[in-house]
Design a protein around this motif. Structure first.
Motif, PDB file in Angstrom:
ATOM      1  N   UNK A 186     -23.648   4.240 -45.659  1.00 26.57           N
ATOM      2  CA  UNK A 186     -23.137   3.325 -44.646  1.00 26.57           C
ATOM      3  C   UNK A 186     -22.387   2.189 -45.330  1.00 26.57           C
ATOM      4  N   UNK A 187     -21.929   1.267 -44.510  1.00 30.30           N
ATOM      5  CA  UNK A 187     -21.148   0.151 -45.041  1.00 30.30           C
ATOM      6  C   UNK A 187     -21.927  -0.655 -46.069  1.00 30.30           C
ATOM      7  N   UNK A 188     -23.212  -0.872 -45.816  1.00 25.99           N
ATOM      8  CA  UNK A 188     -24.024  -1.684 -46.729  1.00 25.99           C
ATOM      9  C   UNK A 188     -24.141  -1.028 -48.101  1.00 25.99           C
ATOM     10  N   UNK A 189     -24.406   0.294 -48.121  1.00 26.62           N
ATOM     11  CA  UNK A 189     -24.573   0.966 -49.416  1.00 26.62           C
ATOM     12  C   UNK A 189     -23.268   0.959 -50.207  1.00 26.62           C
ATOM     13  N   UNK A 190     -22.157   1.178 -49.511  1.00 20.02           N
ATOM     14  CA  UNK A 190     -20.859   1.143 -50.213  1.00 20.02           C
ATOM     15  C   UNK A 190     -20.592  -0.241 -50.789  1.00 20.02           C
ATOM     16  N   UNK A 191     -20.872  -1.270 -50.000  1.00 21.43           N
ATOM     17  CA  UNK A 191     -20.658  -2.641 -50.468  1.00 21.43           C
ATOM     18  C   UNK A 191     -21.522  -2.938 -51.691  1.00 21.43           C
ATOM     19  N   UNK A 192     -22.787  -2.496 -51.654  1.00 17.79           N
ATOM     20  CA  UNK A 192     -23.711  -2.718 -52.772  1.00 17.79           C
ATOM     21  C   UNK A 192     -23.192  -2.056 -54.039  1.00 17.79           C
ATOM     22  N   UNK A 193     -22.789  -0.789 -53.933  1.00 17.24           N
ATOM     23  CA  UNK A 193     -22.345  -0.035 -55.119  1.00 17.24           C
ATOM     24  C   UNK A 193     -21.040  -0.615 -55.659  1.00 17.24           C
ATOM     25  N   UNK A 216     -27.984   1.671 -37.351  1.00 14.87           N
ATOM     26  CA  UNK A 216     -27.133   2.657 -36.685  1.00 14.87           C
ATOM     27  C   UNK A 216     -25.696   2.143 -36.664  1.00 14.87           C
ATOM     28  N   UNK A 217     -24.822   2.816 -37.405  1.00 17.27           N
ATOM     29  CA  UNK A 217     -23.412   2.433 -37.482  1.00 17.27           C
ATOM     30  C   UNK A 217     -22.623   3.385 -36.582  1.00 17.27           C
ATOM     31  N   UNK A 218     -22.480   2.994 -35.294  1.00 12.03           N
ATOM     32  CA  UNK A 218     -21.908   3.896 -34.294  1.00 12.03           C
ATOM     33  C   UNK A 218     -20.384   3.890 -34.269  1.00 12.03           C
ATOM     34  N   UNK A 219     -19.775   2.886 -34.879  1.00 13.90           N
ATOM     35  CA  UNK A 219     -18.315   2.781 -34.878  1.00 13.90           C
ATOM     36  C   UNK A 219     -17.790   2.817 -36.306  1.00 13.90           C
ATOM     37  N   UNK A 220     -16.607   3.406 -36.468  1.00 10.50           N
ATOM     38  CA  UNK A 220     -16.045   3.527 -37.812  1.00 10.50           C
ATOM     39  C   UNK A 220     -14.531   3.327 -37.768  1.00 10.50           C
ATOM     40  N   UNK A 221     -13.980   2.968 -38.918  1.00  9.05           N
ATOM     41  CA  UNK A 221     -12.545   2.733 -39.045  1.00  9.05           C
ATOM     42  C   UNK A 221     -11.909   3.932 -39.730  1.00  9.05           C
ATOM     43  N   UNK A 222     -10.851   4.474 -39.117  1.00  9.79           N
ATOM     44  CA  UNK A 222     -10.152   5.635 -39.661  1.00  9.79           C
ATOM     45  C   UNK A 222      -8.663   5.321 -39.803  1.00  9.79           C
ATOM     46  N   UNK A 223      -7.988   6.060 -40.665  1.00 12.18           N
ATOM     47  CA  UNK A 223      -6.531   5.915 -40.832  1.00 12.18           C
ATOM     48  C   UNK A 223      -5.844   7.182 -40.348  1.00 12.18           C
ATOM     49  N   UNK A 224      -4.875   7.021 -39.435  1.00 16.80           N
ATOM     50  CA  UNK A 224      -4.128   8.168 -38.913  1.00 16.80           C
ATOM     51  C   UNK A 224      -2.637   7.856 -38.969  1.00 16.80           C
ATOM     52  N   UNK A 225      -1.858   8.853 -39.390  1.00 15.78           N
ATOM     53  CA  UNK A 225      -0.405   8.653 -39.501  1.00 15.78           C
ATOM     54  C   UNK A 225       0.259   9.025 -38.175  1.00 15.78           C
ATOM     55  N   UNK A 226       1.109   8.120 -37.651  1.00 12.43           N
ATOM     56  CA  UNK A 226       1.786   8.424 -36.378  1.00 12.43           C
ATOM     57  C   UNK A 226       3.050   9.245 -36.615  1.00 12.43           C
ATOM     58  N   UNK A 227       3.764   9.553 -35.530  1.00 10.32           N
ATOM     59  CA  UNK A 227       4.951  10.428 -35.610  1.00 10.32           C
ATOM     60  C   UNK A 227       6.057   9.838 -36.472  1.00 10.32           C
ATOM     61  N   UNK A 228       6.101   8.521 -36.574  1.00 10.94           N
ATOM     62  CA  UNK A 228       7.147   7.868 -37.372  1.00 10.94           C
ATOM     63  C   UNK A 228       6.735   7.667 -38.829  1.00 10.94           C
ATOM     64  N   UNK A 229       5.500   8.074 -39.164  1.00 11.11           N
ATOM     65  CA  UNK A 229       5.057   7.994 -40.564  1.00 11.11           C
ATOM     66  C   UNK A 229       4.278   6.745 -40.916  1.00 11.11           C
ATOM     67  N   UNK A 230       3.965   5.894 -39.910  1.00  7.26           N
ATOM     68  CA  UNK A 230       3.186   4.681 -40.171  1.00  7.26           C
ATOM     69  C   UNK A 230       1.688   5.016 -40.136  1.00  7.26           C
ATOM     70  N   UNK A 231       0.933   4.458 -41.072  1.00  8.20           N
ATOM     71  CA  UNK A 231      -0.517   4.626 -41.088  1.00  8.20           C
ATOM     72  C   UNK A 231      -1.134   3.641 -40.101  1.00  8.20           C
TER      73      UNK A 231
END
Length: 414
Positions: A392-399, A238-253
């Motif tokens: 999930x993270x494991x399958x991506x790492x494997x591939x 169970x991978x309950x937490x994930x990492x996302x990228x969001x751009x702020x008001x000043x344009x920083x990711x």
């Protein structure tokens, strides 16, 4: 076979077999002994097995012989493992799955189609309920093979192996390029785990995959589902937490560690928030990112890393969004597949067969085995024959790791 009586007209119309074709065919009593020999110690698998088995039982009863066998019905298994099909008749089902069939309504054609369907059903049975149930029946009959006998029965091919205890339960799942050699290592090993396996093993089943990539993916998936007692790695499912990228008001990711949300495109995932934070610290250090923008250091001013000169000052506006985002994008590119939509083609279980791994919108959907190219080029058929797998993270790492280290036969991008 010669039924020793005229064939009914509707059977002639259905199968194309007429009375003239059967005059020189053998009668049942002439092949009965051979049927007993080839089914000795076997389970009879058939599409609507109760019909076929009833015919065999009836014919043997006429000869005064009690023919009793275990049976498996591919109609019942298909309804359970491939739900939602319009029809479960053999002809319509194999067409929907893109399984090639020749000589329809003939023994050889229908039997080969059923074999290919059954192989697909075994692959889709990720909980291994079919095999486990059969082993339980073996136990009742008092079968207790020795370790050497088990090893001798195994192939030297690439695939997955399953070690079962006396209750039929799975105690270990592994993969190898040489199944026999690897299982022999378990049986001759002197480590604590090896000795426990040697004491508890009752039977070893296996599935040949041909492709090492499929073996790696199946191993990871089935360890998570079945959680064998002697598999420590990859059990977290169970991978309950994930990492996302969001751009702020000043344009920083900004990289953000949040509760996993299937509606958003994640970069990678974690089983706990602490695991995610530990990884984020390493990512921040490796790519020289700002701890304020990765959520690791809360402040209204510059982050602590800037004070010790490990941050270029994006948090204070001393680094442009373009320069900062370049490093964030470099990290994200290394974490994702080169192409978000692709089918990875590799070798199959036999010379004429191939396997396919489907990646759609950057998400691993599953894999399948196929014989004909139109099964891969036809999206509807591909979705029917794909064995759904967890992304999930494991399958991506494997591939990703496999594609970097190994050559596959072909990659189709779409």
């Amino acid at each position: 076979m010669n039924p020793e009586k005229p064939i009914q007209p509707f059977v002639v119309k259905l199968t194309g077999i007429n009375n003239a074709m059967l005059r020189s065919a053998p009668k049942f009593y002439e092949v009965a002994k051979r049927i007993i020999e080839i089914t000795d110690g076997c389970v009879i698998v058939a599409h609507n097995s109760s019909f076929d088995y009833r015919i065999l039982r009836t014919e043997f009863t006429r000869l005064g012989y009690d023919f009793v066998k275990e049976t498996l019905c591919t109609v019942e298994l298909s309804k359970k493992l491939i739900p939602g099909q319009l029809s479960y008749s053999l002809g319509k089902l194999v067409r929907a799955l893109g399984i090639p069939v020749t000589d329809r309504h003939r023994a050889s054609g229908d039997a080969m189609a059923t074999v290919k369907l059954f192989k697909m059903l075994l692959a889709k049975d990720s909980k291994k309920e079919i095999i486990t149930e059969l082993i339980k029946k073996e136990i009742k009959s008092g079968l207790t093979p020795k370790l050497l006998d088990i090893v001798e029965s195994l192939p030297t091919k690439t695939g997955i192996y399953y070690i079962h205890n006396e209750r039929g339960g799975l105690i270990y799942i592994g993969k190898s390029k040489n199944i026999k050699k690897r299982v022999n290592q378990h049986f001759t090993g002197t480590s604590g785990k090896s000795k426990k396996i040697q004491r508890e093993v009752f039977a070893v089943t296996y599935e040949v995959t041909g492709s090492e990539l499929i073996a790696l993916l199946k191993e990871s998936e089935e360890i998570k589902i079945n959680k064998p007692i002697y598999n420590r790695s990859q059990r977290k499912s169970i991978f309950q937490w994930a990492l996302y990228a969001e751009k702020d008001k000043k344009g920083y990711l900004n990289l953000k560690l949040l509760k996993a949300d299937g509606r958003k495109k994640e970069i990678t995932s974690f089983t706990s928030i602490q695991e995610g934070k530990n990884a984020l610290f390493k990512i921040t250090e490796k790519y020289n990112l700002c701890q304020k923008f990765t959520g690791l250091y809360e402040t209204q001013n510059g982050c602590f890393q800037y004070k010790i000169k490990e941050c270029n000052g994006a948090c204070l506006g001393n680094e442009t969004p373009d320069d900062y985002n370049f490093r964030v994008n470099k990290f994200m590119t290394e974490m994702k597949f080169e192409n978000d939509n692709m089918v990875i083609i590799d070798r199959g279980r036999s010379i004429e067969e191939r396997c396919a791994v489907l990646i759609e919108s950057g998400i691993y959907k599953g894999y399948c085995f196929y014989d004909l190219n139109y099964q891969i080029n036809n999206v509807d058929i591909l979705k029917n024959i794909i064995i759904p797998m967890q992304n999930n993270r494991d399958t991506r790492t494997i591939i990703q790791g496999y594609l970097k280290r190994n050559k596959v036969m072909k990659i189709i991008k779409f």
